[in-house]
Scaffold this active site. Sequence first.
Site, PDB file in Angstrom:
ATOM      1  N   LYS A  51       0.836  -1.211   0.000  1.00  0.00           N
ATOM      2  CA  LYS A  51       0.000   0.000   0.000  1.00  0.00           C
ATOM      3  C   LYS A  51       0.869   1.259   0.000  1.00  0.00           C
ATOM      4  O   LYS A  51       0.597   2.219  -0.720  1.00  0.00           O
ATOM      5  CB  LYS A  51      -0.956  -0.017   1.205  1.00  0.00           C
ATOM      6  CG  LYS A  51      -2.039  -1.072   1.048  1.00  0.00           C
ATOM      7  CD  LYS A  51      -2.856  -1.328   2.314  1.00  0.00           C
ATOM      8  CE  LYS A  51      -3.806  -2.499   2.053  1.00  0.00           C
ATOM      9  NZ  LYS A  51      -4.591  -2.895   3.236  1.00  0.00           N
ATOM     10  N   GLN A  95      -4.753  -1.057   9.217  1.00  0.00           N
ATOM     11  CA  GLN A  95      -4.611  -2.414   8.697  1.00  0.00           C
ATOM     12  C   GLN A  95      -5.236  -3.423   9.662  1.00  0.00           C
ATOM     13  O   GLN A  95      -4.942  -3.417  10.850  1.00  0.00           O
ATOM     14  CB  GLN A  95      -3.110  -2.724   8.478  1.00  0.00           C
ATOM     15  CG  GLN A  95      -2.842  -4.077   7.869  1.00  0.00           C
ATOM     16  CD  GLN A  95      -3.389  -4.206   6.431  1.00  0.00           C
ATOM     17  OE1 GLN A  95      -3.279  -3.285   5.631  1.00  0.00           O
ATOM     18  NE2 GLN A  95      -3.990  -5.343   6.133  1.00  0.00           N
ATOM     19  N   ASP A 118     -11.112   2.650   3.065  1.00  0.00           N
ATOM     20  CA  ASP A 118     -11.432   1.219   2.934  1.00  0.00           C
ATOM     21  C   ASP A 118     -12.916   0.992   2.653  1.00  0.00           C
ATOM     22  O   ASP A 118     -13.307  -0.094   2.222  1.00  0.00           O
ATOM     23  CB  ASP A 118     -11.067   0.486   4.237  1.00  0.00           C
ATOM     24  CG  ASP A 118      -9.723  -0.221   4.144  1.00  0.00           C
ATOM     25  OD1 ASP A 118      -9.285  -0.532   3.017  1.00  0.00           O
ATOM     26  OD2 ASP A 118      -9.123  -0.476   5.209  1.00  0.00           O
TER      27      ASP A 118
END
Length: 283
Positions: A51, A95, A118
């Site tokens: 990422k 995460q 997200d």
Amino acid sequence: MIIDGKQISQSLKDAMKIEVDALAEQYGRRPCLMVIIVGNNPASRSYVRGKIKATEYCGFDGHLVELPEDVSEATLLAEIDKLNNDPLVDGILVQLPLPKHISEDKVIAAISAEKDVDGFHPENVARLWLNQHCILPCTPKGIIELLDQAGVEIAGKKAVVIGRSNIVGKPVAKLLLDRNATVTIAHSRTQDLAAVCREADILVAAVGRAKMVTAEYVKPGAAVIDVGINRTEDGKLVGDVDYEAVLPVAGAITPVPGGVGPMTITMLMRNTIECFLNRMNNK
Ligand code: NDP
């Protein structure tokens, strides 16, 4: 046809890199993505590296915030709050999974919905199901993009999604429905799964069981999207689909690795740009 997610991702990132330079000219700053990682889980570390690499490639601002495994929930929530209130931060990603002493639900809800790259915040999930403007979750969004890029017709087709999780199965099904597919969601209690799957023009497998989708699950010519990420005993990365067996039957198929995975990260970059633009234009 093999749907090359790696190559599609690369060309989308190349286009975003140019777009981000133009945004920096126009708005005087670059989109900024902050990624928080807690602890040392090797899989999480590897995802986060991917990422951050994509963030740098696309020319975003932002960086990794590393917190120790034993960080308290209160400290993590305070860190999120700080980023929520930072006007120069457009996207915040924590995460997952988190250590057991931290509530993932609390953390997801703590991220400001407008910075939720997200697309996991309850407000974004609700908006998705209400057909309102929202941030779409990255993996489902990437799957639709892959189908579009591969020229797979969605409208009017029969789609079967195996898996009903909140982050993959259900939102993929919703996005396919929004594109006018007729959608069946299958799961661990589905009777005669192979027969259900053989009806599908588009088959999406999001289970987490190596090679469970064999050739008998696939209608000849169907598009097969393999979301699964599994490790074999010798450490090889494989999907939910028995790739070699299904390849000759499918009309189009995504490999693992190199299919849905790279698209998930690329859609995270897309979402960061969208969050930036929404905030700059005060939508
Ligand atoms: P979950 O474990 O949350 O969900 C798995 C789903 O599979 C459940 O709905 C479960 O059914 C269903 N299932 C389990 N066993 C069977 C079976 N024998 N037959 C039919 N259905 C079954 O997983 P996720 O949705 O989070 O992830 C799915 C896979 O996708 C994993 O391998 C994950 O690593 C991968 N993934 C990949 C991403 C990428 O970027 N490529 C991103 C996110 C996930 P039930 O609801 O009845 O229990």
